[in-house]
Write a protein that holds these residues in place. Structure first.
Motif, PDB file in Angstrom:
ATOM      1  N   GLY A 143      19.163  20.209  23.075  1.00 36.68           N
ATOM      2  CA  GLY A 143      19.755  19.204  23.949  1.00 36.68           C
ATOM      3  C   GLY A 143      21.272  19.283  24.029  1.00 36.68           C
ATOM      4  N   THR A 144      21.890  20.170  23.253  1.00 39.52           N
ATOM      5  CA  THR A 144      23.347  20.322  23.297  1.00 39.52           C
ATOM      6  C   THR A 144      23.765  20.946  24.626  1.00 39.52           C
ATOM      7  N   ASP A 145      24.736  20.337  25.271  1.00 41.51           N
ATOM      8  CA  ASP A 145      25.265  20.917  26.511  1.00 41.51           C
ATOM      9  C   ASP A 145      25.865  22.277  26.188  1.00 41.51           C
ATOM     10  N   ILE A 146      25.476  23.308  26.940  1.00 37.47           N
ATOM     11  CA  ILE A 146      25.943  24.670  26.614  1.00 37.47           C
ATOM     12  C   ILE A 146      27.456  24.812  26.757  1.00 37.47           C
ATOM     13  N   LYS A 147      28.095  23.918  27.509  1.00 39.84           N
ATOM     14  CA  LYS A 147      29.549  24.012  27.670  1.00 39.84           C
ATOM     15  C   LYS A 147      30.296  23.665  26.385  1.00 39.84           C
ATOM     16  N   LYS A 148      29.569  23.080  25.431  1.00 41.59           N
ATOM     17  CA  LYS A 148      30.229  22.770  24.167  1.00 41.59           C
ATOM     18  C   LYS A 148      30.444  24.003  23.298  1.00 41.59           C
ATOM     19  N   PHE A 149      29.683  25.072  23.544  1.00 42.70           N
ATOM     20  CA  PHE A 149      29.881  26.293  22.761  1.00 42.70           C
ATOM     21  C   PHE A 149      30.065  27.541  23.651  1.00 42.70           C
ATOM     22  N   MET A 150      29.851  27.380  24.927  1.00 39.73           N
ATOM     23  CA  MET A 150      30.094  28.484  25.856  1.00 39.73           C
ATOM     24  C   MET A 150      31.273  28.112  26.752  1.00 39.73           C
ATOM     25  N   GLN A 151      32.285  28.969  26.774  1.00 38.87           N
ATOM     26  CA  GLN A 151      33.506  28.687  27.553  1.00 38.87           C
ATOM     27  C   GLN A 151      33.275  29.012  29.035  1.00 38.87           C
ATOM     28  N   LEU A 152      32.390  28.205  29.640  1.00 33.47           N
ATOM     29  CA  LEU A 152      32.042  28.444  31.036  1.00 33.47           C
ATOM     30  C   LEU A 152      33.137  27.975  31.973  1.00 33.47           C
ATOM     31  N   GLU A 153      33.762  26.864  31.635  1.00 35.69           N
ATOM     32  CA  GLU A 153      34.803  26.338  32.509  1.00 35.69           C
ATOM     33  C   GLU A 153      36.122  27.047  32.205  1.00 35.69           C
ATOM     34  N   ASP A 154      36.693  27.648  33.233  1.00 35.87           N
ATOM     35  CA  ASP A 154      37.913  28.432  33.059  1.00 35.87           C
ATOM     36  C   ASP A 154      38.633  28.484  34.401  1.00 35.87           C
ATOM     37  N   ILE A 155      39.930  28.665  34.331  1.00 29.04           N
ATOM     38  CA  ILE A 155      40.715  28.929  35.540  1.00 29.04           C
ATOM     39  C   ILE A 155      41.187  30.373  35.459  1.00 29.04           C
ATOM     40  N   VAL A 156      40.807  31.165  36.440  1.00 27.35           N
ATOM     41  CA  VAL A 156      41.139  32.593  36.473  1.00 27.35           C
ATOM     42  C   VAL A 156      42.043  32.834  37.671  1.00 27.35           C
ATOM     43  N   PHE A 157      43.162  33.514  37.451  1.00 29.80           N
ATOM     44  CA  PHE A 157      44.022  33.843  38.583  1.00 29.80           C
ATOM     45  C   PHE A 157      44.156  35.359  38.707  1.00 29.80           C
ATOM     46  N   GLU A 158      44.331  35.792  39.940  1.00 29.23           N
ATOM     47  CA  GLU A 158      44.404  37.222  40.240  1.00 29.23           C
ATOM     48  C   GLU A 158      45.845  37.619  40.533  1.00 29.23           C
ATOM     49  N   VAL A 159      46.344  38.591  39.764  1.00 27.33           N
ATOM     50  CA  VAL A 159      47.708  39.073  39.933  1.00 27.33           C
ATOM     51  C   VAL A 159      47.685  40.319  40.810  1.00 27.33           C
ATOM     52  N   ASP A 160      48.644  40.403  41.735  1.00 23.87           N
ATOM     53  CA  ASP A 160      48.787  41.591  42.578  1.00 23.87           C
ATOM     54  C   ASP A 160      49.232  42.769  41.712  1.00 23.87           C
ATOM     55  N   ASN A 161      48.390  43.798  41.620  1.00 23.34           N
ATOM     56  CA  ASN A 161      48.701  44.936  40.744  1.00 23.34           C
ATOM     57  C   ASN A 161      50.005  45.624  41.112  1.00 23.34           C
ATOM     58  N   LYS A 162      50.339  45.646  42.405  1.00 25.92           N
ATOM     59  CA  LYS A 162      51.565  46.336  42.822  1.00 25.92           C
ATOM     60  C   LYS A 162      52.801  45.692  42.207  1.00 25.92           C
ATOM     61  N   SER A 163      52.740  44.380  41.942  1.00 25.00           N
ATOM     62  CA  SER A 163      53.902  43.707  41.369  1.00 25.00           C
ATOM     63  C   SER A 163      54.034  43.974  39.876  1.00 25.00           C
ATOM     64  N   LEU A 164      53.062  44.685  39.285  1.00 25.61           N
ATOM     65  CA  LEU A 164      53.101  45.000  37.850  1.00 25.61           C
ATOM     66  C   LEU A 164      53.380  46.470  37.593  1.00 25.61           C
ATOM     67  N   THR A 165      53.706  47.233  38.642  1.00 29.93           N
ATOM     68  CA  THR A 165      53.855  48.676  38.497  1.00 29.93           C
ATOM     69  C   THR A 165      54.880  49.053  37.435  1.00 29.93           C
ATOM     70  N   ASN A 166      55.988  48.321  37.388  1.00 22.76           N
ATOM     71  CA  ASN A 166      57.042  48.663  36.423  1.00 22.76           C
ATOM     72  C   ASN A 166      56.931  47.850  35.136  1.00 22.76           C
ATOM     73  N   ARG A 167      55.812  47.147  34.945  1.00 21.68           N
ATOM     74  CA  ARG A 167      55.652  46.302  33.757  1.00 21.68           C
ATOM     75  C   ARG A 167      54.367  46.664  33.012  1.00 21.68           C
ATOM     76  N   PRO A 168      54.378  47.765  32.256  1.00 22.08           N
ATOM     77  CA  PRO A 168      53.173  48.137  31.512  1.00 22.08           C
ATOM     78  C   PRO A 168      52.747  47.080  30.501  1.00 22.08           C
ATOM     79  N   ASP A 169      53.687  46.240  30.050  1.00 23.46           N
ATOM     80  CA  ASP A 169      53.353  45.213  29.069  1.00 23.46           C
ATOM     81  C   ASP A 169      52.505  44.093  29.661  1.00 23.46           C
ATOM     82  N   LEU A 170      52.451  43.992  31.000  1.00 25.49           N
ATOM     83  CA  LEU A 170      51.706  42.906  31.633  1.00 25.49           C
ATOM     84  C   LEU A 170      50.289  43.300  32.023  1.00 25.49           C
ATOM     85  N   TRP A 171      49.851  44.485  31.586  1.00 30.61           N
ATOM     86  CA  TRP A 171      48.494  44.911  31.927  1.00 30.61           C
ATOM     87  C   TRP A 171      47.477  44.459  30.882  1.00 30.61           C
ATOM     88  N   GLY A 172      47.791  43.371  30.209  1.00 29.10           N
ATOM     89  CA  GLY A 172      46.883  42.755  29.242  1.00 29.10           C
ATOM     90  C   GLY A 172      47.241  41.287  29.100  1.00 29.10           C
TER      91      GLY A 172
END
Length: 793
Positions: A143-172
Motif C-alpha cells: 500500500g506504500t505509494d511508489i513515489k515515496k521510494f521511486m524518484q518519479l517526479e522530476d524536472i528535466v531540462f534540455e541544454v543546447d549542445n552547441k552552447s557547450l562546445t567549449n565547455r567539456p566540464d558541462l557534459w555531466g
C-alpha cells in the motif's frame, strides 16, 4: 543534453529554490536551455501490491485473473503480463489513479470487471521495458505509494549542445551542479569516492600505451565477485529521463558515470580481457562493434586491444566479443583520456558518433579518469557489497596539460564591464567556480582548474566573462559607454577594391561571385583545363579537390559552364585569394587577384574582347588615373585555356599586373561552341605597387569644340601606343584630346598595313574655332605624321 534536477540536488541544496526560475538564470549565465519537462506528475495513486492469487481468464488464453493485496484491501483485476505469479510484488494503480494518459476505472476486459492495473516499467515511464510487470525487489509495506521510494517526479531540462562546445566540464551533471552552486552561492557537495590507495599492494593490470600521441591518460582496475545484475530503480529512472536505455548493472554504471561527471568509461569482461594494449594497426583490420556491425578499421584509428586482438575503438565504442554478459562476475574497468582530434576524425571516418565520442571531442580533463574509477567503485560497492577489488589502480599518465595562471586586477575588470563589482564578489565567484585564488587587495592571481584548462579559460578576457556571467548580464545598468572616439583610418586597398566592384557591377552589369580557394579537379578535367601542380591540402574534405589554386580563371570558367544553359549573356568577377607556390620562409605565397570573365552568344568574339578591355581601362583610370598598356606576353601561354594569339599582358607604368585573353577554342567547345568567352586576371598586390597619378583639373571651355576622325595608315606591326607618341610630338595649342575608336585590317585591301581611326577634339578657351583653322591644324598634324611614314587613308 538532458539534465535531471533530482540528480543535481544530490550535489547542491535546492531547498526553497524556484526550479524554473533557476533554470532561466542558468540560461542567462551558462548555456541555452531549449525546453523543460516535468516528469512523473502523470503518475497518481500507484502503490506497492502483492499478487496473492492467479487464475486463468475464462474467456482468454493470454489474460489472467489476479488478486492483489494493497494493504488496505485485496483487489481483483485482469492482467495480461507473461511474468505474473503468486508472491510477485508489483506497482499497482488503484481506482481513480492515473498512469500517463490513462485514468484507472472499473472496466470490463473480455467480460470480467477489472478494478485496477498492475504496471510495467514502460507504463510508469521509467524505462522502455514492456515485456512484463515491474517486479519490486526491495521490501516495502503493502500500500506504500511508489513515489515515496521511486524518484518519479522530476524536472528535466534540455541544454543546447552547441552552447557547450567549449565547455567539456558541462557534459555531466556534476559540472552543471558546480555552475548552479555558483549561481545560488551555495556549497557544492564533493563526490563520494572509494579509496584506491588501499589496493596499491595488489598486482597491477598489464597495460601498455604504444601510441602516446593519441593517448593522454589511461587508467584501469579489475573487480570480481559481482553478483547483482540489475541497476537500482532510481538509477534506471535517471538514465531513462536523461535519454539513456538501462541495460544491466555494469553497463548502466558506466553510462551513469558518463552522465554524472562527463567521463566516458568502458567495462570489459575480465574473463576475456586480461591485459591492455593501446595502439594503431599497420594495416586495416575488421572489428565487430557492440552494435553488431562489422567495421573496417584504418591505420589511423586508435584501438584498445588485448594480447591478440582489438576489443574496442578508443573513445568511441567497445567490441561485442569482450562485452559484459549475463553471467559476468568480474570486470576490467577502463577510464581513459584520448586526443580530441583523433577521436573526432575516427568517428567521422567510421560514420559512428556516440555519446562517448561526442564528449571526447570536447577535450576532456585527464584528471577525471581516476576520479571516475573511484566513483564507479563507490557506487558498485554500495549496490553490491560483496564486490572484491582484484588489482591495484593502473594509471598511465602520458600527457599533462600546462598549469594556467592568470594575473589581473579589479581595474581591468571594471574597464571591460563598465560597472563596479567588488573584489570580494570577484573572489567568491571564482572560488565557487573552482579557481584557486591568490589575492592581495585588488590584485588577483588565479590558477585555472584542470576541468577548464584544456581549451576554455586561457586569457584575462576569459576571467572577465566568468565574473560577469555569474554576476548576471541582466543586472548590468543600461547606460551609454564613455570612450574616446577616434577616426577610422581608411585602407586605400580596401577602398580601391570597393570602387572596382562598384564600377564592374554598375557600369558593366557584372555579377560578383565567391568561390573556394581550391581547384575543382573533376570539373577542370571535364572542361579540358590543365592546371599546374601547386600547394596541396592534407586531409581535404573532398580528396580530389586538394590543390590550392594558383589562378582564378579555371574557377570562373567553371561558373560559366554551370550557367551557360540558363544565361546566354554573362559577366562575372571575383576578388579572391590564390597561392603562387611557397615563399623562402616556407609559407604560402598568398596573392590577391581580380578575375573577370565575359561570355556572350549574341556579341562577336571581338566585341566581347574590346568590352572587357574597355572595362579594364576604365578600372585603371578610375583607380590609378593611368591608362593601361596591352602588350604581347608569351608567359601566359603556359595556360592551355589562354588563346595562343588573341591575348595580351597588361602593363601599368611598365609594371606587369595581369593579362587578358580570349578563351582557347578547345576549351570553349567543351563549354559551348556558340559562346564567345573572354577573361582577364589582375594581381591586386602588383597593381597597388603602382602609384596613382594625381588628378589634374582643367576649366571647361564655354565655346563649342570640333571633332575630327582620321583614319591613319600605319605599318601592320605598329601599336597604338607608338602612334600616340608621334601625335604627342605635334605641338597644337587647340588639340584638347584624342583617342582610338577603331582598327581595321585586311591583307587584300591594305597589304602590310592597317588602319587606325583616331578621334581628335579641338577647342579654344577664348573663341569658337573656324573651319580653316581646324583644317590647318589637321594638315599640320598629317604633315608631321607623314615624316613617320604614316598617311591618311
Amino acid at each position: 543534453m538532458l539534465i535531471s534536477m533530482n540528480w543535481i540536488s544530490e550535489f547542491v541544496d535546492l531547498s526553497g529554490v524556484d526550479i524554473k526560475d533557476l533554470i532561466n538564470r542558468f540560461t542567462l549565465s551558462t548555456a541555452e536551455v531549449e525546453d523543460i519537462y516535468e516528469k512523473g506528475k502523470d503518475i497518481k495513486d500507484v502503490v506497492v501490491g502483492k499478487i496473492v492469487e492467479v487464475n486463468d481468464h475464462p474467456n482468454s488464453k493470454k489474460l489472467h485473473l489476479v488478486k492483489v493485496d494493497i494493504g488496505s484491501e485485496v483487489v481483483e483485476c485482469v492482467c495480461g503480463a507473461p511474468n505474473v505469479y503468486v508472491g510477485a510484488v508489483v506497482p499497482f494503480a488503484k481506482l481513480g489513479g492515473r498512469v500517463g494518459d490513462l485514468e484507472i476505472k472499473e472496466v470490463p476486459i473480455a467480460g470480467v470487471i477489472s478494478r485496477g492495473m498492475c504496471c510495467s516499467e514502460k507504463e510508469l515511464g521509467i524505462s522502455d521495458d514492456n515485456s512484463g510487470l515491474m517486479i519490486i525487489e526491495e521490501d516495502y509495506p503493502l500500500g506504500t505509494d511508489i513515489k515515496k521510494f521511486m524518484q518519479l517526479e522530476d524536472i528535466v531540462f534540455e541544454v543546447d549542445n552547441k552552447s557547450l562546445t567549449n565547455r567539456p566540464d558541462l557534459w555531466g551533471h556534476y559540472g552543471i551542479a558546480r555552475e548552479i552552486a555558483a549561481i545560488l552561492k551555495r556549497p557544492l557537495k564533493p563526490l563520494e569516492l572509494a579509496d584506491t590507495s588501499v589496493y596499491k599492494d595488489l598486482p597491477s593490470v598489464d597495460v601498455k600505451v604504444e601510441d602516446t600521441d593519441k593517448v593522454y591518460r589511461f587508467s584501469c582496475i579489475t573487480m570480481d565477485n559481482i553478483t547483482k545484475k540489475k541497476s537500482p530503480v532510481n538509477m534506471r529512472i535517471r538514465l531513462t529521463y536523461c535519454g539513456m536505455r538501462p541495460i544491466n548493472l555494469l553497463a548502466d554504471l558506466t553510462n551513469y558515470l558518463m552522465m554524472e561527471i562527463g567521463q566516458p568509461m568502458h567495462a570489459y569482461d575480465n574473463r576475456k580481457v586480461k591485459e591492455i594494449r593501446v595502439k594503431t594497426f599497420n594495416e586495416p583490420v575488421e572489428f565487430l562493434t557492440l552494435d553488431g556491425v562489422l567495421r573496417k578499421i584504418d591505420t589511423e584509428t586508435l584501438m584498445i586491444c588485448n594480447a591478440k586482438e582489438p576489443i574496442g575503438i578508443a573513445g568511441i565504442m567497445g567490441g561485442e566479443l569482450s562485452s559484459i554478459a549475463d553471467d559476468t562476475t568480474s570486470l576490467l574497468l577502463e577510464s581513459a583520456n584520448f586526443d580530441a582530434t583523433s577521436v573526432r576524425k575516427s568517428a567521422m571516418r567510421l560514420g559512428l558518433r556516440t555519446d562517448a565520442s561526442s564528449r571526447y571531442e570536447k577535450t576532456l580533463d585527464p584528471e577525471m579518469t581516476v576520479t571516475a574509477i573511484e566513483r564507479f567503485m563507490k557506487l558498485l560497492m554500495d549496490i553490491d557489497p560483496g564486490v572484491k577489488v582484484t588489482s591495484s589502480l593502473t594509471d598511465n599518465y602520458v600527457k599533462h596539460y600546462d598549469k594556467i595562471t592568470i594575473d589581473f586586477d579589479k581595474a581591468y575588470i571594471d574597464k571591460y564591464t563598465g560597472i563596479d563589482i567588488s573584489s570580494d564578489m570577484m573572489e567568491e565567484t571564482l572560488r565557487n567556480l573552482g579557481f584557486e585564488v591568490n589575492r592581495q587587495g585588488d590584485n588577483f592571481s588565479v590558477v585555472v582548474p584542470s576541468w577548464r584548462a584544456t581549451k576554455d579559460v586561457t586569457i584575462k578576457a576569459d576571467i572577465v566573462e566568468e565574473i560577469t556571467r555569474i554576476y548576471g548580464y541582466d543586472n548590468f545598468e543600461i547606460r551609454s559607454t564613455k570612450s574616446l572616439l577616434t577616426p577610422v583610418r581608411h585602407s586605400v586597398e580596401r577602398d580601391n577594391e570597393y570602387r572596382i566592384k562598384q564600377l564592374l557591377s554598375t557600369k558593366y552589369d557584372m555579377n560578383e561571385v565567391h568561390s573556394y580557394i581550391w581547384y575543382e579537379t573533376k570539373l577542370n578535367k571535364e572542361l579540358g583545363i590543365v592546371t599546374e601542380p601547386n600547394i596541396r591540402i592534407i586531409n581535404s574534405v573532398t580528396a580530389e579537390n586538394d590543390t590550392i589554386r594558383a589562378t582564378m580563371i579555371p574557377t570562373l570558367l567553371g561558373f560559366v559552364y554551370k550557367n551557360v544553359d540558363t544565361y546566354p549573356e554573362m559577366g562575372m568577377y571575383e576578388i579572391g585569394r590564390v597561392a603562387d607556390g611557397l615563399k623562402e620562409d616556407g609559407l604560402c605565397n598568398e596573392r590577391k587577384r581580380l578575375g573577370i570573365v565575359l561570355a556572350s552568344k549574341k556579341m562577336s568574339e571581338k566585341d566581347v574582347f574590346f568590352k572587357l578591355k574597355e572595362a579594364i581601362e576604365q578600372v585603371m583610370i578610375d583607380i590609378k588615373n593611368i591608362t593601361p598598356v596591352f602588350v604581347e606576353n608569351n608567359e601566359i601561354n603556359k595556360y592551355n585555356y589562354v588563346h595562343p594569339v588573341n591575348s595580351a599582358g597588361i602593363l601599368l607604368k611598365e609594371q606587369e599586373i595581369g593579362y587578358i585573353s580570349v578563351l582557347n577554342p578547345k576549351i570553349r567547345n567543351n563549354i559551348d561552341k556558340k559562346l564567345n568567352v573572354v577573361f582577364a586576371e589582375i594581381d591586386i598586390d602588383d597593381m597597388e605597387k603602382v602609384s596613382a597619378v594625381p588628378l589634374k583639373f582643367k576649366e571647361v571651355s564655354k565655346y563649342p569644340g570640333v571633332t575630327v576622325d582620321l583614319s591613319l595608315l600605319v605599318d601592320k606591326s605598329m601599336r597604338y601606343e607608338t602612334l600616340a607618341g608621334y601625335i604627342n610630338e605635334y605641338p597644337c595649342e587647340y588639340l584638347s584630346k584624342y583617342y582610338l575608336i577603331d582598327i581595321f585590317e585586311d591583307e587584300k585591301l591594305l597589304p602590310g598595313k592597317k588602319s587606325m581611326t583616331v578621334r581628335f577634339e579641338f577647342v579654344s578657351m577664348e573663341r569658337t574655332l573656324e573651319g580653316n583653322e581646324i583644317q590647318s591644324m589637321v594638315d599640320g598634324l598629317l604633315a608631321s605624321l607623314k615624316d613617320k611614314n604614316i598617311e591618311l587613308r
